[in-house]
Design an enzyme around this catalytic site. Structure first.
Site, PDB file in Angstrom:
ATOM      1  N   LYS A  43       0.820  -1.191   0.000  1.00 36.93           N
ATOM      2  CA  LYS A  43       0.000   0.000   0.000  1.00 36.93           C
ATOM      3  C   LYS A  43       0.862   1.251   0.000  1.00 36.93           C
ATOM      4  O   LYS A  43       0.385   2.349  -0.271  1.00 36.93           O
ATOM      5  CB  LYS A  43      -0.889   0.018   1.266  1.00 36.93           C
ATOM      6  CG  LYS A  43      -1.777  -1.165   1.445  1.00 36.93           C
ATOM      7  CD  LYS A  43      -2.371  -1.123   2.875  1.00 36.93           C
ATOM      8  CE  LYS A  43      -2.996  -2.467   3.185  1.00 36.93           C
ATOM      9  NZ  LYS A  43      -3.425  -2.513   4.599  1.00 36.93           N
ATOM     10  N   GLU A  99       7.697   2.116  -6.344  1.00 41.21           N
ATOM     11  CA  GLU A  99       7.871   1.575  -4.983  1.00 41.21           C
ATOM     12  C   GLU A  99       8.030   2.702  -3.981  1.00 41.21           C
ATOM     13  O   GLU A  99       8.585   3.750  -4.295  1.00 41.21           O
ATOM     14  CB  GLU A  99       9.128   0.701  -4.933  1.00 41.21           C
ATOM     15  CG  GLU A  99       8.860  -0.790  -5.020  1.00 41.21           C
ATOM     16  CD  GLU A  99       8.340  -1.383  -3.710  1.00 41.21           C
ATOM     17  OE1 GLU A  99       7.721  -0.669  -2.902  1.00 41.21           O
ATOM     18  OE2 GLU A  99       8.567  -2.589  -3.501  1.00 41.21           O
ATOM     19  N   ASP A 100       7.546   2.468  -2.765  1.00 40.54           N
ATOM     20  CA  ASP A 100       7.762   3.451  -1.708  1.00 40.54           C
ATOM     21  C   ASP A 100       9.217   3.451  -1.252  1.00 40.54           C
ATOM     22  O   ASP A 100       9.862   4.481  -1.188  1.00 40.54           O
ATOM     23  CB  ASP A 100       6.811   3.180  -0.522  1.00 40.54           C
ATOM     24  CG  ASP A 100       6.845   1.732  -0.011  1.00 40.54           C
ATOM     25  OD1 ASP A 100       7.541   0.875  -0.594  1.00 40.54           O
ATOM     26  OD2 ASP A 100       6.153   1.455   0.986  1.00 40.54           O
ATOM     27  N   ASP A 103      14.603  -1.568   0.471  1.00 40.56           N
ATOM     28  CA  ASP A 103      15.414  -1.834   1.662  1.00 40.56           C
ATOM     29  C   ASP A 103      16.437  -2.910   1.305  1.00 40.56           C
ATOM     30  O   ASP A 103      17.472  -2.613   0.722  1.00 40.56           O
ATOM     31  CB  ASP A 103      14.436  -2.246   2.772  1.00 40.56           C
ATOM     32  CG  ASP A 103      15.086  -2.428   4.125  1.00 40.56           C
ATOM     33  OD1 ASP A 103      16.015  -1.697   4.445  1.00 40.56           O
ATOM     34  OD2 ASP A 103      14.634  -3.311   4.883  1.00 40.56           O
ATOM     35  N   LYS A 131      17.458   2.613   0.922  1.00 39.73           N
ATOM     36  CA  LYS A 131      18.424   2.526   2.029  1.00 39.73           C
ATOM     37  C   LYS A 131      19.598   1.712   1.506  1.00 39.73           C
ATOM     38  O   LYS A 131      19.630   0.487   1.670  1.00 39.73           O
ATOM     39  CB  LYS A 131      17.789   1.791   3.215  1.00 39.73           C
ATOM     40  CG  LYS A 131      16.715   2.580   3.944  1.00 39.73           C
ATOM     41  CD  LYS A 131      16.365   1.880   5.244  1.00 39.73           C
ATOM     42  CE  LYS A 131      14.904   1.649   5.378  1.00 39.73           C
ATOM     43  NZ  LYS A 131      14.516   0.869   6.564  1.00 39.73           N
TER      44      LYS A 131
HETATM   45  P1  IMP Z   1      12.768  -5.151   0.958  1.00 36.24           P
HETATM   46  O1  IMP Z   1      12.258  -6.386   0.300  1.00 36.24           O
HETATM   47  O2  IMP Z   1      13.683  -5.466   2.121  1.00 36.24           O
HETATM   48  O3  IMP Z   1      13.448  -4.199  -0.023  1.00 36.24           O
HETATM   49  O4  IMP Z   1      11.562  -4.395   1.647  1.00 36.24           O
HETATM   50  C1  IMP Z   1      10.584  -3.869   0.901  1.00 36.24           C
HETATM   51  C2  IMP Z   1       9.342  -3.489   1.660  1.00 36.24           C
HETATM   52  O5  IMP Z   1       9.504  -3.468   3.095  1.00 36.24           O
HETATM   53  C3  IMP Z   1       8.975  -2.080   1.263  1.00 36.24           C
HETATM   54  O6  IMP Z   1       8.190  -2.059   0.088  1.00 36.24           O
HETATM   55  C4  IMP Z   1       8.247  -1.590   2.486  1.00 36.24           C
HETATM   56  O7  IMP Z   1       6.878  -1.938   2.399  1.00 36.24           O
HETATM   57  C5  IMP Z   1       8.878  -2.327   3.632  1.00 36.24           C
HETATM   58  N1  IMP Z   1       9.889  -1.464   4.285  1.00 36.24           N
HETATM   59  C6  IMP Z   1      11.226  -1.565   4.209  1.00 36.24           C
HETATM   60  N2  IMP Z   1      11.823  -0.602   4.916  1.00 36.24           N
HETATM   61  C7  IMP Z   1      10.844   0.148   5.453  1.00 36.24           C
HETATM   62  C8  IMP Z   1      10.827   1.329   6.282  1.00 36.24           C
HETATM   63  O8  IMP Z   1      11.862   1.918   6.673  1.00 36.24           O
HETATM   64  N3  IMP Z   1       9.599   1.819   6.602  1.00 36.24           N
HETATM   65  C9  IMP Z   1       8.446   1.241   6.189  1.00 36.24           C
HETATM   66  N4  IMP Z   1       8.409   0.151   5.404  1.00 36.24           N
HETATM   67  C10 IMP Z   1       9.595  -0.402   5.039  1.00 36.24           C
HETATM   68 MG    MG Z   2       5.273  -2.258   1.825  1.00 36.59          MG
END
Ligand code: IMP
Ligand code: MG
Length: 177
Positions: A43, A99-100, A103, A131
């Site tokens: 979302k 994407e928001d 990470d 990040k």
């Molecule tokens: P990844 O697969 O580790 O890149 O994480 C992706 C998802 O984790 C993002 O689309 C976010 O929904 C959530 N996420 C990662 N870091 C944060 C944060 O600092 N705040 C809020 N949501 C996060």
């Molecule tokens: Mg998310």
């Protein structure tokens, strides 16, 4: 909002607005004469994609995907499940994933593989936040809003246990002390 979990500002409201406009101009320039299918990842990307789309000066449509990552709430495992798939076919289309935040990159890596298999004409990514210190997989992110330090971010769509999406800026989550 008065809440001890809302910490320091990571990206101020006016900086968000300015950068989203710049990204819109850059994307409009890069896709001139083409039509984009924006794929918002639910979302968190809802606010960003809605604002970004208003700065696009090319034809575009919007669709959404919802995915859930198995594993703990703060570390994604890379095993991703599709909760809501696209309504429209992307075959032969110019697709831009919105994407928001990226990470570890594992969620996006899965999305890229899944959507690439559907034979779009092109597939690029626009992420509001990244990040870099947390990245586990190297990913081609064409458009990035802001690089932020390794803190948990909330606001402007980003949540902690579904709260804080409505903050009009991006803040760091504190431990409340
Ligand atoms: P990844 O697969 O580790 O890149 O994480 C992706 C998802 O984790 C993002 O689309 C976010 O929904 C959530 N996420 C990662 N870091 C944060 C944060 O600092 N705040 C809020 N949501 C996060
Ligand atoms: Mg998310």
């Amino acid at each position: 909002m008065n809440d001890p979990l809302i910490g320091a500002t990571l990206v101020a409201r006016e900086d968000l607005a300015k950068r989203v406009q710049e990204l819109g101009e850059e994307i409009s320039h890069d896709y001139a004469g083409r039509e984009i299918v924006l794929v918002g990842v639910l979302k968190g990307a809802v606010f960003f994609v809605a604002d970004l789309m208003r700065h696009l000066e090319v034809h575009c449509s919007i669709d959404f995907m919802a995915v859930a990552s198995y594993g703990s709430s703060t570390d994604s495992s890379g095993v991703v499940r599709i909760l809501k798939d696209l309504d429209i076919s992307i075959e032969g289309k110019d697709v831009l994933i919105i994407e928001d935040i990226v990470d570890s990159g594992l969620t996006l890596n899965y999305l890229l593989r899944t959507l690439r298999a559907r034979n779009p004409a092109s597939l690029e990514v626009c992420a509001l936040l990244t990040k870099p210190d947390r990245r586990k997989v190297d990913l081609p992110i064409r458009y990035v809003g802001f690089e932020i330090p390794n803190e948990f971010a909330i606001g402007y769509g980003l949540d902690h246990e579904e709260r804080y999406r409505n903050l009009p800026y991006v803040a760091a989550l504190t431990d409340g002390s």
